[in-house]
Write an enzyme that holds these catalytic residues in place. Sequence first.
Site, short mmCIF file in Angstrom:
data_model
loop_
_atom_site.label_atom_id
_atom_site.label_comp_id
_atom_site.label_asym_id
_atom_site.label_seq_id
_atom_site.Cartn_x
_atom_site.Cartn_y
_atom_site.Cartn_z
N ASP A 288 1.30 -7.87 -1.06
CA ASP A 288 1.89 -6.47 -0.70
C ASP A 288 3.41 -6.84 -0.28
O ASP A 288 3.80 -8.01 0.32
CB ASP A 288 1.09 -6.29 0.52
CG ASP A 288 1.33 -4.71 1.13
OD1 ASP A 288 0.29 -4.21 0.93
OD2 ASP A 288 2.30 -4.39 1.46
N ILE A 289 4.27 -5.75 -0.51
CA ILE A 289 5.56 -5.88 -0.06
C ILE A 289 5.74 -5.73 1.57
O ILE A 289 6.86 -6.50 1.84
CB ILE A 289 6.64 -4.65 -0.59
CG1 ILE A 289 7.84 -4.91 -0.78
CG2 ILE A 289 6.31 -3.22 0.32
CD1 ILE A 289 8.38 -3.93 -1.80
N ASN B 280 -8.07 1.63 1.87
CA ASN B 280 -7.97 3.16 2.55
C ASN B 280 -8.07 4.25 1.83
O ASN B 280 -7.57 4.23 0.77
CB ASN B 280 -6.76 2.94 3.18
CG ASN B 280 -6.36 1.76 4.31
OD1 ASN B 280 -7.34 1.55 4.97
ND2 ASN B 280 -5.29 1.06 4.20
N GLY C 6 -5.04 6.51 6.38
CA GLY C 6 -3.78 5.86 6.30
C GLY C 6 -3.23 5.50 4.89
O GLY C 6 -2.37 5.01 4.72
N HIS D 24 -6.45 0.85 -4.44
CA HIS D 24 -6.17 -0.48 -4.41
C HIS D 24 -6.98 -0.95 -3.40
O HIS D 24 -7.37 -0.38 -2.39
CB HIS D 24 -4.64 -0.57 -4.16
CG HIS D 24 -4.22 0.07 -2.83
ND1 HIS D 24 -3.85 1.48 -3.14
CD2 HIS D 24 -3.86 -0.08 -1.53
CE1 HIS D 24 -3.40 2.07 -2.09
NE2 HIS D 24 -3.58 1.27 -1.04
N LEU D 25 -7.16 -2.33 -3.55
CA LEU D 25 -8.14 -3.07 -2.39
C LEU D 25 -7.17 -4.04 -2.06
O LEU D 25 -6.44 -4.86 -2.69
CB LEU D 25 -9.25 -3.94 -3.26
CG LEU D 25 -10.29 -2.94 -3.83
CD1 LEU D 25 -11.43 -3.74 -4.30
CD2 LEU D 25 -10.85 -1.76 -3.16
N HIS D 26 -7.11 -3.95 -0.51
CA HIS D 26 -6.11 -5.14 0.01
C HIS D 26 -7.13 -6.40 0.39
O HIS D 26 -8.24 -6.24 0.82
CB HIS D 26 -6.10 -4.55 1.44
CG HIS D 26 -5.15 -3.28 1.66
ND1 HIS D 26 -3.64 -3.27 1.95
CD2 HIS D 26 -5.29 -2.04 1.21
CE1 HIS D 26 -3.27 -1.99 1.85
NE2 HIS D 26 -4.28 -1.08 1.53
P1 5GP Z 1 -2.33 2.18 1.72
O1 5GP Z 1 -1.59 2.29 2.96
O2 5GP Z 1 -2.15 3.01 0.78
O3 5GP Z 1 -3.51 1.53 1.88
O4 5GP Z 1 -1.67 0.82 1.16
C1 5GP Z 1 -0.47 1.01 0.36
C2 5GP Z 1 0.27 -0.70 0.32
O5 5GP Z 1 1.19 -0.59 -0.43
C3 5GP Z 1 0.93 -1.00 1.72
O6 5GP Z 1 0.11 -2.12 2.35
C4 5GP Z 1 2.31 -1.23 1.31
O7 5GP Z 1 3.10 -2.03 2.15
C5 5GP Z 1 2.17 -1.29 -0.25
N1 5GP Z 1 3.28 -1.20 -0.74
C6 5GP Z 1 4.08 0.07 -1.12
N2 5GP Z 1 5.07 0.13 -1.87
C7 5GP Z 1 4.96 -1.01 -2.45
C8 5GP Z 1 5.92 -1.86 -3.51
O8 5GP Z 1 6.80 -1.19 -4.17
N3 5GP Z 1 5.18 -3.12 -3.94
C9 5GP Z 1 4.42 -3.66 -3.34
N4 5GP Z 1 4.23 -5.00 -3.71
N5 5GP Z 1 3.68 -3.11 -2.22
C10 5GP Z 1 3.92 -2.14 -1.86
#
Ligand code: 5GP
Length: 114
Positions: free
Chosen positions: A30-31, A87, A93, A100-102
């Site tokens: 994650d970025i 999420n 959020g 995607h799975l974190h």
């Molecule tokens: P969500 O909030 O939809 O569950 O998670 C999206 C995730 O994607 C966030 O944790 C965010 O930091 C990550 N993310 C957003 N843009 C990028 C990107 O360009 N590269 C990477 N590696 N992660 C990203």
Amino acid sequence: MSDCLFCQIVQKHIPAKIVYEDDRTVAFDDINPQAPVHTLIIPKQHVAAVQDVNDQDSSLIAHLLMTCTKVAKLKGLAQSGYRIVTNTGRDAGQTVFHLHLHVLGGRHLSWPPG
Ligand code: 5GP
Ligand code: ZN
């Protein structure tokens, strides 16, 4: 979908720190990490969220979960533990609408989440 950020990561049009890849999934860091280990596991095919997986590709969910356990092992979390989160929608959020799975680990994770 060409305008989807994570589809662009799958296609390598946007760089990411890829930690694992196979024919159906990609895992990358994650970025904006929320823990010492914070890796995202995504299907290569575009699916908006977990509720959009249909009967034909329900095995995709199992494959994604198995990929999470592989990534956890690769990241050295198998003994210490980790959390798998997805999420879905506004209240949770979700910000990127490609499933995607974190995988989070490397520190104690409090419960319940905020
Ligand atoms: P969500 O909030 O939809 O569950 O998670 C999206 C995730 O994607 C966030 O944790 C965010 O930091 C990550 N993310 C957003 N843009 C990028 C990107 O360009 N590269 C990477 N590696 N992660 C990203
Ligand atoms: Zn996508």
